[in-house]
Design an enzyme around this catalytic site. Structure first.
Site: not given
Ligand SMILES: *[C@@H]1O[C@H](CO)[C@@H](O)[C@H](O)[C@H]1NC(C)=O
Ligand SMILES: *[C@@H]1O[C@H](CO)[C@@H](O)[C@H](O)[C@H]1NC(C)=O
Ligand SMILES: *[C@@H]1O[C@H](CO)[C@@H](O)[C@H](O)[C@H]1NC(C)=O
Ligand SMILES: *[C@@H]1O[C@H](CO)[C@@H](O)[C@H](O)[C@H]1NC(C)=O
Ligand SMILES: *[C@@H]1O[C@H](CO)[C@@H](O)[C@H](O)[C@H]1NC(C)=O
Length: 470
Positions: A74-75, A102, A105, A368
């Protein structure tokens, strides 16, 4: 191509009847060669793009090999999993529903604490015996927590620009995209930067606004905080960590005497490769620390796959229920009828045409990763034949967090008009979904069949929502 040209020339001329080759014939042969070459070049180019050649980079590609940055679960930074395909012949897009994560982050506050613990252990070591660790002598950890970073701003802006370019025919001054966001700051800023990208692409002719912010402490279909009894993926991710991490931890500890790193530390140190890279927009020394390790990044990816699957996906009893509210809102938009839902929707907002209009053509919602997973699972996307095995990844699984919910991930539900038939198709990160649950033909279902297929959502999760509170 020069060698190929020569072969083509021989092939063309050798089978001819033997007679005097005129100048005209020579020229004609040349022209055919040029035409054939052009066709060949086009074919090779097409095959290259279909079979995984580079797609047009939108946000700048970070200086890290693709096989690494697409193994960050997920990164991973968003990338189009396939090239976008236009709707089938005879079909026109009449409505678009975008659900977007989004942008990139900082680590969450919990992850940041664990990262610092691991770094302090390593940096307390007097003398490294593995020179690959020497950079830690002068390394300073400088990441913040939770917030959207510049790269995530750019990703969101680019996504807005792309949405305008792809769907500009659906926009007019009295029909701008209707935009909502879940209330966490990084999600709100992603939505605002998306609208900015959309407006900029239209040369500021069309400036959509963020209209509704859904409070994460209240009824919110864009967050997964409304099901307190839902479990976590800790058991499965721990089992996997104990499977893949020990050799990596041992290697690190042998190069850093007395650091006493644990497998959890190893996981958090690997995570610094994505987090630092997306922040600095250049490859982090932590990527090099693990790049030669066969399993570090594929193990990291699988950890994310398990986390999503058992967190809010098919492997979590009360995961999919949390996606039901959004699906009922989606069905309302697709069919132009009011929302029918008894789960996470805010009835006050959803019953008002100013906060839940039904007459727009583009809807964009910002959310999310865990919530997008719940929505995929409630809908029936990426259903797995077998539950993910916490000790052994199946190489054939199509459940990969990097392809499902990377930073700035997007699911797009297009409503199509194909002659007299109203249909839908769904793209997840530009990959067309087969929609086998509504008998998809080339990824297209009739709207009717799609609505009929959504029994779980239409029946309010068949009692699961009540179980969220017991
Ligand atoms: C949608 O309906 C509202 C009133 O309910 C109206 O003000 C608005 O102009 C309509 N928008 C479009 C795009 O038709
Ligand atoms: C984009 O997001 C950043 C925060 O990361 C924020 O400071 C900025 O105001 C946002 N841009 C717009 C146009 O809202
Ligand atoms: C519903 O939305 C309204 C308007 O944003 C808000 O004031 C209210 O607290 C929300 N209620 C719930 C239960 O979510
Ligand atoms: C690691 O363990 C050894 C032996 O128990 C101890 O002396 C050392 O201080 C520990 N190192 C750290 C960084 O805690
Ligand atoms: C919020 O959701 C709960 C649970 O479905 C529901 O009982 C309540 O009426 C909702 N509140 C609003 C304002 O929609």
């Amino acid at each position: 191509m020069a060698g190929a040209d020569g072969d083509v020339e021989q092939g063309l001329l050798s089978g001819r009847r033997r007679h005097q080759v005129t100048l005209w014939e020579k020229l004609w042969a040349k022209r055919r060669i040029i035409m054939i070459s052009a066709v060949l070049i086009m074919f090779v180019g097409f095959a290259y793009s279909v079979l995984g050649g580079p797609t047009k980079p939108i946000t700048p590609i970070l200086g890290v090999p693709r096989e690494i940055q697409r193994n960050w679960a997920q990164y991973s930074p968003y990338f189009p999993v396939e090239d976008y395909r236009s709707p089938p012949k005879g079909c026109a897009v009449t409505q678009v529903n975008i659900l977007q994560r989004h942008g990139a982050r900082f680590p969450t506050s919990g992850a940041a604490k664990r990262i610092v613990v691991a770094l302090e252990k390593l940096q307390s070591v007097e003398e490294f015996t593995d020179p690959r660790l020497n950079f830690l002598k002068t390394f300073t950890y400088a990441l913040g927590e939770d917030d959207l970073i510049a790269f995530g701003v750019a990703q969101s802006f680019d996504a807005g620009r792309e949405a305008f370019e792809r769907y500009s025919q659906l926009v007019s001054l009295d029909n701008l995209p209707f935009v909502r966001a879940s209330s966490s700051e990084r999600v709100v800023f992603s939505a605002m930067n998306w609208t900015q990208g959309f407006a900029t692409a239209s040369r500021n002719k069309f400036s959509p606004k963020l209209s509704v912010i859904l409070d994460e402490a209240a009824n919110d279909t864009l967050d997964d905080a409304m099901c307190p009894s839902s479990g976590s993926s800790d058991e499965q991710t721990s089992e996997w960590l104990a499977t893949y991490a020990p050799p990596i931890t041992a290697r690190l500890n042998s190069g850093a005497p007395n650091a006493n790193l644990t497998d959890v530390d190893t996981f958090n140190l690997i995570s610094l490769c994505p987090f630092e890279t997306v922040f600095n927009e250049k490859d982090s020394p932590f990527c090099h620390l693990f790049a030669a390790e066969e399993n570090a990044f594929s193990g990291f990816e699988y950890s994310g796959d398990l986390d999503k699957y058992y967190g809010t996906g098919y492997g979590q009893d009360l995961g999919p229920i949390q996606g039901v509210g959004y699906i009922n809102e989606l069905l309302a938009r697709l069919t132009g009828t009011s929302v029918r839902d008894n789960t996470q929707t805010n009835r006050t907002l959803d019953s008002s045409p100013t906060t839940f209009p039904l007459n727009r053509t583009i809807y964009a919602d910002f959310s999310h990763d865990n919530q997008m997973i719940a929505i995929y699972a409630a809908m029936g996307l990426f259903r797995q034949e077998n539950a993910l095995d916490p000790t052994s990844p199946s190489p054939r699984r199509n459940w990969r967090a990097s392809r499902l919910v990377p930073f700035s991930a997007r699911m797009v539900v297009e409503r199509l008009q194909c002659g007299s038939e109203t249909s839908v198709r769904i793209l997840v990160n530009d990959a067309l979904q087969p929609l086998e649950f509504c008998d998809g033909k080339d990824g297209v279902c009739s709207l009717d069949a799609f609505v009929q297929s959504q029994t779980y959502a239409r029946n309010d999760g068949e009692g699961d929502f009540e179980r969220c509170f017991i």
